[in-house]
Design an enzyme around this catalytic site. Structure first.
Site, PDB file in Angstrom:
ATOM      1  N   SER A  74     -45.161 -52.849  32.546  1.00 17.51           N
ATOM      2  CA  SER A  74     -44.250 -53.029  31.774  1.00 17.51           C
ATOM      3  C   SER A  74     -44.118 -54.250  31.501  1.00 17.51           C
ATOM      4  O   SER A  74     -43.274 -54.357  30.336  1.00 17.51           O
ATOM      5  CB  SER A  74     -43.148 -52.547  32.031  1.00 17.51           C
ATOM      6  OG  SER A  74     -42.919 -51.677  32.960  1.00 17.51           O
ATOM      7  N   LYS A 137     -22.420 -48.253  24.773  1.00 15.65           N
ATOM      8  CA  LYS A 137     -23.676 -48.357  23.541  1.00 15.65           C
ATOM      9  C   LYS A 137     -23.052 -46.573  23.139  1.00 15.65           C
ATOM     10  O   LYS A 137     -22.140 -46.210  23.656  1.00 15.65           O
ATOM     11  CB  LYS A 137     -24.987 -47.611  24.430  1.00 15.65           C
ATOM     12  CG  LYS A 137     -25.280 -49.254  24.623  1.00 15.65           C
ATOM     13  CD  LYS A 137     -26.961 -49.403  24.860  1.00 15.65           C
ATOM     14  CE  LYS A 137     -27.904 -50.383  24.932  1.00 15.65           C
ATOM     15  NZ  LYS A 137     -28.834 -50.258  24.788  1.00 15.65           N
ATOM     16  N   GLU A 164     -31.635 -60.420  35.894  1.00 15.22           N
ATOM     17  CA  GLU A 164     -30.325 -59.286  35.604  1.00 15.22           C
ATOM     18  C   GLU A 164     -29.720 -58.583  37.024  1.00 15.22           C
ATOM     19  O   GLU A 164     -30.615 -57.650  37.689  1.00 15.22           O
ATOM     20  CB  GLU A 164     -30.978 -58.298  34.586  1.00 15.22           C
ATOM     21  CG  GLU A 164     -30.625 -57.243  34.422  1.00 15.22           C
ATOM     22  CD  GLU A 164     -31.371 -56.461  33.628  1.00 15.22           C
ATOM     23  OE1 GLU A 164     -31.133 -56.466  31.742  1.00 15.22           O
ATOM     24  OE2 GLU A 164     -31.448 -55.678  33.444  1.00 15.22           O
ATOM     25  N   HIS A 180     -32.101 -41.982  31.995  1.00 12.66           N
ATOM     26  CA  HIS A 180     -32.698 -42.045  31.549  1.00 12.66           C
ATOM     27  C   HIS A 180     -34.354 -41.573  31.829  1.00 12.66           C
ATOM     28  O   HIS A 180     -35.245 -41.999  30.750  1.00 12.66           O
ATOM     29  CB  HIS A 180     -33.406 -43.267  32.472  1.00 12.66           C
ATOM     30  CG  HIS A 180     -34.403 -44.361  32.389  1.00 12.66           C
ATOM     31  ND1 HIS A 180     -35.116 -44.581  33.091  1.00 12.66           N
ATOM     32  CD2 HIS A 180     -34.305 -45.422  31.844  1.00 12.66           C
ATOM     33  CE1 HIS A 180     -35.497 -45.051  32.675  1.00 12.66           C
ATOM     34  NE2 HIS A 180     -35.656 -46.606  32.401  1.00 12.66           N
TER      35      HIS A 180
HETATM   36  P1  0O2 Z   1     -36.198 -50.636  33.060  1.00 16.65           P
HETATM   37  O1  0O2 Z   1     -36.638 -49.420  33.296  1.00 16.65           O
HETATM   38  O2  0O2 Z   1     -34.632 -49.934  33.799  1.00 16.65           O
HETATM   39  O3  0O2 Z   1     -36.546 -51.911  33.183  1.00 16.65           O
HETATM   40  P2  0O2 Z   1     -33.930 -56.853  27.090  1.00 16.65           P
HETATM   41  O4  0O2 Z   1     -34.009 -57.075  27.919  1.00 16.65           O
HETATM   42  O5  0O2 Z   1     -32.631 -57.805  27.241  1.00 16.65           O
HETATM   43  O6  0O2 Z   1     -34.611 -57.730  25.877  1.00 16.65           O
HETATM   44  P3  0O2 Z   1     -31.942 -54.898  25.907  1.00 16.65           P
HETATM   45  O7  0O2 Z   1     -32.449 -53.564  25.324  1.00 16.65           O
HETATM   46  O8  0O2 Z   1     -31.526 -55.244  25.076  1.00 16.65           O
HETATM   47  O9  0O2 Z   1     -32.887 -55.662  26.029  1.00 16.65           O
HETATM   48  O10 0O2 Z   1     -31.019 -55.068  27.040  1.00 16.65           O
HETATM   49  P4  0O2 Z   1     -30.276 -54.674  27.974  1.00 16.65           P
HETATM   50  O11 0O2 Z   1     -29.060 -53.619  26.809  1.00 16.65           O
HETATM   51  O12 0O2 Z   1     -29.306 -55.746  28.301  1.00 16.65           O
HETATM   52  O13 0O2 Z   1     -30.882 -53.578  28.496  1.00 16.65           O
HETATM   53  C1  0O2 Z   1     -31.802 -53.653  29.654  1.00 16.65           C
HETATM   54  C2  0O2 Z   1     -31.266 -52.754  30.552  1.00 16.65           C
HETATM   55  O14 0O2 Z   1     -30.669 -52.075  31.071  1.00 16.65           O
HETATM   56  C3  0O2 Z   1     -32.629 -51.610  30.412  1.00 16.65           C
HETATM   57  O15 0O2 Z   1     -33.997 -51.519  30.966  1.00 16.65           O
HETATM   58  C4  0O2 Z   1     -31.650 -50.206  31.046  1.00 16.65           C
HETATM   59  O16 0O2 Z   1     -32.392 -50.588  32.851  1.00 16.65           O
HETATM   60  C5  0O2 Z   1     -30.476 -50.521  30.639  1.00 16.65           C
HETATM   61  N1  0O2 Z   1     -29.870 -50.167  30.135  1.00 16.65           N
HETATM   62  C6  0O2 Z   1     -29.722 -50.447  28.770  1.00 16.65           C
HETATM   63  N2  0O2 Z   1     -29.508 -49.245  27.547  1.00 16.65           N
HETATM   64  C7  0O2 Z   1     -29.183 -48.040  28.458  1.00 16.65           C
HETATM   65  C8  0O2 Z   1     -29.036 -46.829  27.670  1.00 16.65           C
HETATM   66  O17 0O2 Z   1     -29.128 -46.574  26.786  1.00 16.65           O
HETATM   67  N3  0O2 Z   1     -29.344 -46.115  28.934  1.00 16.65           N
HETATM   68  C9  0O2 Z   1     -29.987 -46.659  30.438  1.00 16.65           C
HETATM   69  N4  0O2 Z   1     -30.070 -45.890  30.853  1.00 16.65           N
HETATM   70  N5  0O2 Z   1     -30.211 -46.874  30.182  1.00 16.65           N
HETATM   71  C10 0O2 Z   1     -29.566 -48.536  29.778  1.00 16.65           C
HETATM   72  P5  0O2 Z   1     -35.352 -51.449  30.510  1.00 16.65           P
HETATM   73  O18 0O2 Z   1     -36.163 -52.564  30.177  1.00 16.65           O
HETATM   74  O19 0O2 Z   1     -35.187 -50.497  29.273  1.00 16.65           O
HETATM   75  O20 0O2 Z   1     -35.920 -50.537  31.801  1.00 16.65           O
END
Ligand code: 0O2
Length: 221
Positions: A74, A137, A164, A180
């Protein structure tokens, strides 16, 4: 299988051809991941201490704390997707969520109390805040995200590591977990209807979180 091939492809970009140099990069990668694991422990301990202290005079603001370090695939895939160089320096510079902690609170106001208490700790630097509770969102996702930098002390040096922290209610977490799973599942029948229903559930959950907090206030618990 697809992940395996893709991982190999990305590792080829990360590792130099010379075996000696490749071994050195792998060793440095292990050190970097050990630093992220240590940073997770530091921030988890801070949160646990806050919860232990507050639990003496009120209901615990935190119901659970979980954590994870992003998997190698990842990490490399995210660097590639976002167009960053696939190097160790780039991981530290460009990725904020290699170390992740999730804090689950019972009530909405606990989220902001926990976040404020973390912000007041003078050895933590807040790098970024995304308040998806005040600004949900479009799909209905709600959660409070903080990127913090914590100093970690090793035998000969000190490193500021990014972590984070996602803070949300039990109900928001229930929603995010299902959403998710759905996001990563292929060939879902009636996908548009499901997305719409999830959005409605997120709005219901938000109203319920507000009402639960108001009940607690009225009952003076
Ligand atoms: P995982 O599998 O949880 O690690 P960035 O990380 O800042 O480059 P982004 O997307 O702008 O990218 O960051 P953001 O919005 O802070 O989101 C980061 C994490 O928040 C995601 O990590 C998810 O864990 C959670 N998240 C954000 N948006 C959503 C959503 O719409 N639905 C769900 N279920 N979780 C969300 P990852 O890396 O996507 O996934």
């Amino acid at each position: 299988m697809m992940n395996e091939n893709k991982t190999r492809e990305l590792m080829d970009v990360l590792l130099p051809e010379n075996p000696e140099e490749a071994r050195k990069v792998l060793h440095d990668y292990d050190i970097l991941m050990m630093r992220y694991d240590s940073a997770i422990r530091e921030v988890r301990t801070k949160l646990q201490i806050l919860n232990d202290e507050l639990s003496l005079t009120q209901q615990s603001p935190i119901s659970t704390i979980s954590s994870r370090r992003k998997k190698t695939f990842s990490i490399l895939e995210k660097l590639e997707r976002q167009g960053f160089p696939i190097t160790l320096e780039s991981i530290e510079k460009n990725l904020h969520d290699v170390a992740g902690i999730r804090v689950i609170c019972s009530f909405l106001d606990d989220i902001y109390n926990v976040a404020d208490m973390l912000k007041r700790q003078d050895d933590l630097k807040v790098v970024q805040i995304k308040d998806y509770i005040k600004n949900p969102k479009a799909n209905g996702y709600r959660s409070y995200h903080m990127i913090v930098e914590v100093p970690v002390f090793f035998s000969n040096e000190k490193h500021a590591m990014r972590v984070e922290v996602q803070i949300r209610t039990v109900a928001m977490d229930f929603w995010a977990t299902l959403e998710h799973q759905i996001k990563y599942k292929q060939d879902i029948p009636n996908q548009d209807a499901i997305i719409e229903e999830l959005k409605q559930c997120a709005d219901t959950i938000s109203r319920t979180d507000e009402r639960m907090m108001s009940i607690r206030e009225k009952a003076r618990i």
